[in-house]
Design a protein around this motif. Structure first.
Motif, PDB file in Angstrom:
ATOM      1  N   TYR A  61      43.328  51.120  35.976  1.00 16.57           N
ATOM      2  CA  TYR A  61      43.914  50.246  37.001  1.00 16.57           C
ATOM      3  C   TYR A  61      44.939  49.268  36.425  1.00 16.57           C
ATOM      4  O   TYR A  61      45.759  48.735  37.158  1.00 16.57           O
ATOM      5  N   PHE A  62      44.822  48.973  35.118  1.00 17.89           N
ATOM      6  CA  PHE A  62      45.566  47.835  34.571  1.00 17.89           C
ATOM      7  C   PHE A  62      46.474  48.258  33.419  1.00 17.89           C
ATOM      8  O   PHE A  62      46.300  49.337  32.849  1.00 17.89           O
ATOM      9  N   GLU A  63      47.399  47.359  33.104  1.00 17.98           N
ATOM     10  CA  GLU A  63      48.273  47.573  31.941  1.00 17.98           C
ATOM     11  C   GLU A  63      48.116  46.397  30.990  1.00 17.98           C
ATOM     12  O   GLU A  63      47.627  45.352  31.367  1.00 17.98           O
ATOM     13  N   GLY A  64      48.589  46.590  29.765  1.00 20.03           N
ATOM     14  CA  GLY A  64      48.586  45.491  28.806  1.00 20.03           C
ATOM     15  C   GLY A  64      47.264  45.387  28.060  1.00 20.03           C
ATOM     16  O   GLY A  64      46.405  46.271  28.125  1.00 20.03           O
ATOM     17  N   HIS A  65      47.124  44.266  27.353  1.00 19.13           N
ATOM     18  CA  HIS A  65      45.972  44.035  26.480  1.00 19.13           C
ATOM     19  C   HIS A  65      44.761  43.652  27.334  1.00 19.13           C
ATOM     20  O   HIS A  65      44.770  42.611  27.999  1.00 19.13           O
ATOM     21  N   GLN A  66      43.739  44.498  27.286  1.00 14.69           N
ATOM     22  CA  GLN A  66      42.611  44.318  28.202  1.00 14.69           C
ATOM     23  C   GLN A  66      41.277  44.155  27.476  1.00 14.69           C
ATOM     24  O   GLN A  66      41.040  44.808  26.467  1.00 14.69           O
ATOM     25  N   PHE A  67      40.441  43.323  28.049  1.00 17.67           N
ATOM     26  CA  PHE A  67      39.067  43.188  27.582  1.00 17.67           C
ATOM     27  C   PHE A  67      38.131  43.557  28.729  1.00 17.67           C
ATOM     28  O   PHE A  67      38.438  43.291  29.898  1.00 17.67           O
ATOM     29  N   GLN A  68      36.999  44.149  28.359  1.00 18.85           N
ATOM     30  CA  GLN A  68      35.963  44.461  29.349  1.00 18.85           C
ATOM     31  C   GLN A  68      34.746  43.587  29.107  1.00 18.85           C
ATOM     32  O   GLN A  68      34.312  43.413  27.951  1.00 18.85           O
ATOM     33  N   LEU A  69      34.221  43.034  30.180  1.00 19.33           N
ATOM     34  CA  LEU A  69      32.972  42.276  30.112  1.00 19.33           C
ATOM     35  C   LEU A  69      31.823  43.237  30.401  1.00 19.33           C
ATOM     36  O   LEU A  69      31.913  44.042  31.337  1.00 19.33           O
ATOM     37  N   ALA A 100      44.517  38.122  25.929  1.00 21.48           N
ATOM     38  CA  ALA A 100      44.193  39.080  27.000  1.00 21.48           C
ATOM     39  C   ALA A 100      45.187  38.953  28.139  1.00 21.48           C
ATOM     40  O   ALA A 100      45.589  37.844  28.498  1.00 21.48           O
ATOM     41  N   GLU A 101      45.567  40.103  28.682  1.00 23.16           N
ATOM     42  CA  GLU A 101      46.338  40.091  29.925  1.00 23.16           C
ATOM     43  C   GLU A 101      45.414  40.339  31.116  1.00 23.16           C
ATOM     44  O   GLU A 101      45.707  39.935  32.226  1.00 23.16           O
ATOM     45  N   VAL A 102      44.307  41.025  30.849  1.00 25.91           N
ATOM     46  CA  VAL A 102      43.331  41.309  31.906  1.00 25.91           C
ATOM     47  C   VAL A 102      41.916  41.240  31.329  1.00 25.91           C
ATOM     48  O   VAL A 102      41.677  41.713  30.216  1.00 25.91           O
ATOM     49  N   LEU A 103      41.006  40.651  32.102  1.00 18.88           N
ATOM     50  CA  LEU A 103      39.566  40.783  31.834  1.00 18.88           C
ATOM     51  C   LEU A 103      38.977  41.513  33.040  1.00 18.88           C
ATOM     52  O   LEU A 103      39.149  41.078  34.177  1.00 18.88           O
ATOM     53  N   TRP A 104      38.322  42.654  32.788  1.00 22.44           N
ATOM     54  CA  TRP A 104      37.801  43.457  33.906  1.00 22.44           C
ATOM     55  C   TRP A 104      36.363  43.877  33.612  1.00 22.44           C
ATOM     56  O   TRP A 104      35.899  43.819  32.471  1.00 22.44           O
ATOM     57  N   TYR A 136      31.726  47.424  42.135  1.00 26.14           N
ATOM     58  CA  TYR A 136      33.179  47.359  42.279  1.00 26.14           C
ATOM     59  C   TYR A 136      33.779  46.984  40.936  1.00 26.14           C
ATOM     60  O   TYR A 136      33.148  46.242  40.163  1.00 26.14           O
ATOM     61  N   VAL A 137      35.002  47.466  40.675  1.00 31.36           N
ATOM     62  CA  VAL A 137      35.737  46.923  39.527  1.00 31.36           C
ATOM     63  C   VAL A 137      36.249  45.549  39.938  1.00 31.36           C
ATOM     64  O   VAL A 137      36.800  45.388  41.034  1.00 31.36           O
ATOM     65  N   MET A 138      36.022  44.570  39.071  1.00 34.15           N
ATOM     66  CA  MET A 138      36.570  43.222  39.302  1.00 34.15           C
ATOM     67  C   MET A 138      37.430  42.842  38.104  1.00 34.15           C
ATOM     68  O   MET A 138      37.226  43.344  36.995  1.00 34.15           O
ATOM     69  N   TYR A 139      38.361  41.927  38.345  1.00 36.08           N
ATOM     70  CA  TYR A 139      39.285  41.582  37.256  1.00 36.08           C
ATOM     71  C   TYR A 139      39.887  40.205  37.486  1.00 36.08           C
ATOM     72  O   TYR A 139      39.869  39.665  38.595  1.00 36.08           O
ATOM     73  N   LYS A 140      40.446  39.696  36.396  1.00 37.05           N
ATOM     74  CA  LYS A 140      41.270  38.491  36.432  1.00 37.05           C
ATOM     75  C   LYS A 140      42.441  38.752  35.505  1.00 37.05           C
ATOM     76  O   LYS A 140      42.251  39.287  34.407  1.00 37.05           O
ATOM     77  N   LYS A 141      43.639  38.409  35.966  1.00 35.55           N
ATOM     78  CA  LYS A 141      44.826  38.579  35.110  1.00 35.55           C
ATOM     79  C   LYS A 141      45.233  37.240  34.510  1.00 35.55           C
ATOM     80  O   LYS A 141      45.072  36.200  35.145  1.00 35.55           O
ATOM     81  N   PHE A 142      45.800  37.284  33.320  1.00 37.31           N
ATOM     82  CA  PHE A 142      46.231  36.039  32.652  1.00 37.31           C
ATOM     83  C   PHE A 142      47.727  36.077  32.367  1.00 37.31           C
ATOM     84  O   PHE A 142      48.288  37.131  32.158  1.00 37.31           O
TER      85      PHE A 142
END
Ligand SMILES: CC(C)(COP(=O)(O)OP(=O)(O)OC[C@H]1O[C@@H](n2cnc3c(N)ncnc32)[C@H](O)[C@@H]1OP(=O)(O)O)[C@@H](O)C(=O)NCCC(=O)NCCS
Length: 142
Positions: A61-69, A100-104, A136-142
């Motif tokens: 779903y996302f682009e860039g540097h991502q972290f998963q919780l 991070a650009e995204v935490l999902w 559900y997939v949830m996320y926050k963008k930075f």
């Protein structure tokens, strides 16, 4: 109340108790021992009461540097007291510091409100994880 970086093995008793009761799935996650994986624990008077893990992992779903919780869990006696929110806010600062650009993450339906209160949004349709139920997939963008 203190948040510390902990070992993967320290998260296991809390994961087992909170996330795996009656659920025949492993309490150890792929990537738990990777060097880019960080485990966090919130302690009250030296007792570990809440845990969560952050992995470097990308979702389509996302682009860039991502972290998963993963493995966000507060011992039942301690739930609803703001402890999970303190831990997750700490983790948000950690991933921001690490560019991070995204935490999902995959959120259980029961926990949606908890994450929404901290500004996370839903993306995509509901999906089922066997033995656990709707997510559900949830996320926050930075
Ligand atoms: C979801 C969870 C990690 C939140 O941690 P917590 O320490 O209870 O979090 P907080 O006390 O900061 O809760 C803040 C909000 O979460 C929600 N919440 C709290 N306890 C909850 C519970 N047992 N079930 C569902 N939502 C809960 C409430 O909306 C609460 O807001 P409020 O203060 O207005 O009532 C924790 O309740 C838990 O471990 N639940 C079981 C395991 C789980 O579902 N983990 C998430 C997997 S995706």
């Amino acid at each position: 109340m203190e948040v510390k970086i902990i070992q993967a093995s320290e998260t296991f008793p809390v994961r087992i108790e909170v996330l795996r009761k009656g659920i025949p799935l492993p309490y150890e996650f792929p990537g738990d021992f990777d060097e880019n994986t960080t485990h966090f624990g919130l302690f009250i008077s030296d007792k570990l009461v809440s845990v969560a893990t952050v992995l470097v992992s990308s979702h389509a779903y996302f682009e860039g540097h991502q972290f998963q919780l993963r493995g966000m869990a507060t011992l039942s006696k301690y739930q609803g007291k703001g402890i999970g929110s303190v831990l997750l806010k700490h983790i948000i600062e950690f991933v921001k510091t690490n560019k991070a650009e995204v935490l999902w993450f995959n959120a259980r339906i029961k926990a949606l409100r908890f994450y929404q209160k901290l500004g996370f949004e839903i993306i995509g349709p509901e999906f089922d994880i066997l033995h656990v139920g709707g997510h559900y997939v949830m996320y926050k963008k930075f």
